[in-house]
Design an enzyme around this catalytic site. Structure first.
Site, PDB file in Angstrom:
ATOM      1  N   HIS A  97       0.798  -1.237   0.000  1.00 34.43           N
ATOM      2  CA  HIS A  97       0.000   0.000   0.000  1.00 34.43           C
ATOM      3  C   HIS A  97       0.825   1.278   0.000  1.00 34.43           C
ATOM      4  O   HIS A  97       0.288   2.368  -0.109  1.00 34.43           O
ATOM      5  CB  HIS A  97      -0.951   0.033   1.202  1.00 34.43           C
ATOM      6  CG  HIS A  97      -0.267   0.383   2.491  1.00 34.43           C
ATOM      7  ND1 HIS A  97       0.604  -0.470   3.102  1.00 34.43           N
ATOM      8  CD2 HIS A  97      -0.306   1.490   3.262  1.00 34.43           C
ATOM      9  CE1 HIS A  97       1.061   0.089   4.202  1.00 34.43           C
ATOM     10  NE2 HIS A  97       0.530   1.289   4.327  1.00 34.43           N
TER      11      HIS A  97
HETATM   12  N1  UDP Z   1      -3.467  -4.902   9.110  1.00 31.10           N
HETATM   13  C1  UDP Z   1      -4.700  -5.468   9.352  1.00 31.10           C
HETATM   14  N2  UDP Z   1      -5.408  -5.940   8.292  1.00 31.10           N
HETATM   15  C2  UDP Z   1      -4.930  -5.912   7.011  1.00 31.10           C
HETATM   16  C3  UDP Z   1      -3.658  -5.351   6.788  1.00 31.10           C
HETATM   17  C4  UDP Z   1      -2.951  -4.834   7.867  1.00 31.10           C
HETATM   18  O1  UDP Z   1      -5.158  -5.532  10.496  1.00 31.10           O
HETATM   19  O2  UDP Z   1      -5.638  -6.340   6.093  1.00 31.10           O
HETATM   20  C5  UDP Z   1      -2.727  -4.349  10.257  1.00 31.10           C
HETATM   21  C6  UDP Z   1      -1.351  -4.909  10.433  1.00 31.10           C
HETATM   22  O3  UDP Z   1      -1.385  -6.123  11.139  1.00 31.10           O
HETATM   23  C7  UDP Z   1      -0.633  -3.801  11.182  1.00 31.10           C
HETATM   24  C8  UDP Z   1      -1.292  -2.558  10.652  1.00 31.10           C
HETATM   25  O4  UDP Z   1      -2.512  -2.974  10.053  1.00 31.10           O
HETATM   26  O5  UDP Z   1      -0.888  -3.894  12.561  1.00 31.10           O
HETATM   27  C9  UDP Z   1      -0.374  -1.964   9.641  1.00 31.10           C
HETATM   28  O6  UDP Z   1      -1.006  -0.995   8.977  1.00 31.10           O
HETATM   29  P1  UDP Z   1      -0.564  -0.493   7.547  1.00 31.10           P
HETATM   30  O7  UDP Z   1       0.229  -1.542   6.878  1.00 31.10           O
HETATM   31  O8  UDP Z   1      -1.795  -0.010   6.897  1.00 31.10           O
HETATM   32  O9  UDP Z   1       0.311   0.794   7.884  1.00 31.10           O
HETATM   33  P2  UDP Z   1       1.826   1.063   8.204  1.00 31.10           P
HETATM   34  O10 UDP Z   1       2.221   0.195   9.351  1.00 31.10           O
HETATM   35  O11 UDP Z   1       2.602   0.778   6.957  1.00 31.10           O
HETATM   36  O12 UDP Z   1       1.874   2.508   8.550  1.00 31.10           O
END
Ligand code: UDP
Length: 356
Positions: free
Chosen positions: A206
């Site tokens: 993403h």
């Molecule tokens: N996550 C979730 N469902 C999904 C994809 C990700 O619960 O379908 C959770 C994942 O386990 C983590 C968080 O969302 O705890 C990460 O979010 P994301 O990847 O959107 O953002 P980033 O960490 O890159 O800022």
């Protein structure tokens, strides 16, 4: 501090906020939650409030789908109004999104102390919107809670010792969440029986540098298609990535599913063979659940994972992705090293906040 306003807006912030909200309730600290609306689909927002028992937001700003500047500007205005009326003792922000920066800026201009959880992280890539948000938020915060020694060193290198900012190492709140919710996930999630796959790889995509570059996105999908010929690849797909795949007419040959709740995500992390991601949080969660991770980026904030051999950076290059996959297939590591604390990060932070 007795009255805190917490600003959240994006999926990872709901997960992080769950850990501190629970501690605030234990300590009798009043917390009001402002949801900016950055993520609004039920499976990107509501599901986390329900599963993780996060208190319902007192304010919903419903700001989404705008350019970075417009989104941040409207959030700034909305949050400022709330802060003027509520007069909290402190404003709590998490991570590196536009909601983080808007919350910190609104509070700082009103001379309300700002607390930043997950402070000091750097990718050293200023093309990432998150990097801009991190640096600016740290600079205008009063209390910086850092998850790692590297984060503290980053702040020291930027001269933070010369500022009137309190820097504390509390550990990683995502480690707290992984530990606290793992047992509940075992009981509540049925994703594994629904998928019914003896073995699989979990992937997420993403990050803007991948989704907004058709070349990077095509390369990643090509790499994952190849790996999928050996082990099924499951991708809970972010709504933005799904839209772009459709607009660019890119057709993955692996298994796309809708975004899942945290309990399902934990079960996928627990049972997968390997994680492939460009997410910040998922890189760490791979480690928490003792899985190797291939990161579809050129840099990571979580350098200790790479240094210790748990994570490999491949960018979007399909050949590098395949080579990393082959490398990790036979690798065996001891994951017991303590990199992110022992699940007490939220408790540590809340106890400090009570003293401020
Ligand atoms: N996550 C979730 N469902 C999904 C994809 C990700 O619960 O379908 C959770 C994942 O386990 C983590 C968080 O969302 O705890 C990460 O979010 P994301 O990847 O959107 O953002 P980033 O960490 O890159 O800022």
């Amino acid at each position: 501090m007795q009255k805190i306003i917490t600003i959240v807006g994006a999926r990872p912030q709901f997960i992080k906020a769950a850990t501190l909200s629970r501690q605030f309730q234990k300590l009798g600290i009043e917390e009001l939650i402002v949801h900016t609306g950055q993520h609004f689909d039920a499976n990107m927002s509501e599901v986390f409030f329900q599963e993780m028992e996060i208190p319902k937001p007192t304010y919903q700003l419903e700001i989404h789908g705008l350019t970075h500047g417009a989104m941040t500007g409207r959030m700034l205005e909305g949050i400022e109004n709330i802060l003027i009326n509520e007069k909290p003792d402190g404003v709590l922000v998490y991570g590196d999104t536009n909601s983080t920066l808007a919350g910190a800026l609104a509070a700082a201009k009103l001379h309300i102390p700002v607390i930043h959880i997950e402070a000091g992280l750097r990718s050293f890539n200023m093309a990432m919107p998150e990097e801009i948000n991190r640096i600016l938020t740290d600079r205008i915060s009063d209390y910086l809670f850092c998850p790692t020694d590297t984060a503290i060193q980053n702040l020291e290198r930027e001269g933070f010792k010369n500022f009137q900012t309190k820097i504390l190492k509390n550990g990683d709140v995502m480690q707290d969440a992984a530990i606290y919710y793992a047992e509940k996930a075992e009981k509540k999630s049925n994703i594994l029986s629904k998928l019914n796959l003896p073995t699989f790889i979990l992937a997420t995509i993403h990050r803007q540098e991948n989704t907004d570059s058709p070349e990077n996105l095509r390369n990643i999908i090509k790499g994952l298609n190849e790996i999928n010929l050996q082990i099924p690849v499951i991708v809970p797909i972010h709504p933005r990535t799904r839209n772009i795949l459709s607009l660019q007419n890119i057709q993955p040959e692996f298994n796309l599913i809708d975004p899942v709740g945290y309990f399902d995500m934990i079960m996928l992390l627990k049972k997968c063979e390997l994680v492939i991601t460009d997410s910040g949080g998922v890189q760490k969660e791979a480690f928490f659940f003792e899985k190797y991770c291939i990161t579809l980026r050129e840099q990571t904030e979580w350098v200790e994972l790479v240094k210790n051999g748990f994570n490999m950076l491949t960018g979007s290059n399909p050949e590098k992705l395949n080579a990393a996959f082959e490398f990790f297939k036979t690798k065996k590591s001891d994951f017991s090293i303590n990199l992110y604390g022992k699940g007490l990060a939220a408790e540590n932070a809340a106890n400090e906040i009570l003293k401020f």
